[in-house]
Design a protein around this motif. Structure first.
Motif, short mmCIF file in Angstrom:
data_model
loop_
_atom_site.label_atom_id
_atom_site.label_comp_id
_atom_site.label_asym_id
_atom_site.label_seq_id
_atom_site.Cartn_x
_atom_site.Cartn_y
_atom_site.Cartn_z
N ARG A 125 0.84 -1.21 0.00
CA ARG A 125 0.00 0.00 0.00
C ARG A 125 0.87 1.26 0.00
NH1 ARG A 125 -3.11 -2.54 4.13
NH2 ARG A 125 -2.56 -0.88 5.56
N LEU A 126 1.94 1.22 0.77
CA LEU A 126 2.86 2.36 0.81
C LEU A 126 3.45 2.59 -0.58
CD1 LEU A 126 4.35 4.38 2.76
CD2 LEU A 126 6.20 2.71 2.79
N TYR A 127 3.87 1.52 -1.23
CA TYR A 127 4.42 1.61 -2.58
C TYR A 127 3.41 2.21 -3.54
CZ TYR A 127 6.55 0.37 -7.01
OH TYR A 127 7.08 0.45 -8.27
N GLU A 128 2.20 1.73 -3.48
CA GLU A 128 1.15 2.22 -4.38
C GLU A 128 0.88 3.71 -4.18
OE1 GLU A 128 -2.06 -0.44 -3.44
OE2 GLU A 128 -1.22 -2.06 -4.65
N SER B 67 5.00 5.68 -4.78
CA SER B 67 5.99 5.34 -5.82
C SER B 67 5.96 6.29 -7.00
CB SER B 67 5.83 3.90 -6.28
OG SER B 67 4.56 3.72 -6.89
N GLY B 68 4.79 6.77 -7.37
CA GLY B 68 4.69 7.69 -8.51
C GLY B 68 5.47 8.97 -8.28
N ARG B 69 5.27 9.57 -7.12
CA ARG B 69 6.00 10.81 -6.80
C ARG B 69 7.50 10.56 -6.68
NH1 ARG B 69 3.42 14.49 -2.31
NH2 ARG B 69 4.93 15.89 -3.25
N MET B 70 7.85 9.44 -6.03
CA MET B 70 9.27 9.13 -5.86
C MET B 70 9.93 8.86 -7.21
SD MET B 70 9.19 6.91 -2.32
CE MET B 70 10.90 6.41 -2.43
#
Length: 184
Positions: free
Chosen positions: A27-30, A33-36
């Motif tokens: 969930r954290l990745y989802e 991840s886009g911003r990172m």
């Protein structure tokens, strides 16, 4: 800027990731991840390098989530900092790897006129050129790579397959020899 509720959710997810909760990690990745990835891509300028940096950043988050504390800033800022430094580390590593096998390290002189040659000609610094020619190849290469290509001592050590202390000695002795030569 992310809303407080989003930051609170990220903090909760980081706490769960610190306990090795794989679903929380997903969930954290989802969520971030886009911003990172956008940050990694802007810094790296290459998709492949950005993807590698993002993956490394998330591995680091997985292993170090327990080290996050709210006094270090918001969860998003903490993770973006990890991504930023991971990207910069990979850029530096690729720069050294790309140069390490380069035949130009055997001699830092280039057949094409470059900024060094133009500067030497503009300043009428034939004396400096002559003094550089009197240095040992290792001294000359380490000085030129350091001062004109911006290599750090560690990057020079890796590129020249030589201990850092030796590289520092080459630079120090080479600069001393240049000073003596130019004072004549």
């Amino acid at each position: 800027m992310l809303e407080d509720s989003t930051q609170d959710e990220l903090m909760t997810l980081l706490g769960a990731v610190a306990r090795h909760d794989r679903r929380a990690f997903q969930r954290l990745y989802e969520q971030v991840s886009g911003r990172m990835f956008g940050l990694c891509q802007r810094l790296a300028g290459q998709q492949e390098l950005a993807e590698e940096a993002l993956q490394d950043a998330f591995i680091r988050i997985w292993h170090h989530a327990s080290e996050y504390h709210s006094d270090r800033g918001s969860p998003m800022s903490w993770m973006m900092t990890i991504a930023r430094y991971r990207t910069l580390d990979l850029i530096r590593a690729r720069k050294v790897r790309r140069t390490a096998g380069d035949d130009a390290l055997n001699s830092a002189e280039d057949e094409r006129a470059g900024p060094l040659e133009a500067t030497l000609q503009m300043d009428g610094s034939a004396a400096l050129t002559g003094c550089l020619d009197e240095l040992s190849p290792s001294q000359r290469d380490s000085i030129l790579l350091s001062y004109y290509r911006g290599f750090t001592h560690d990057e020079l050590s890796t590129a020249m397959s030589t201990p850092v202390g030796t590289v520092k000695s080459w630079i120090r002795r080479g600069l001393q020899a240049l000073k003596r030569c130019l004072e004549q």
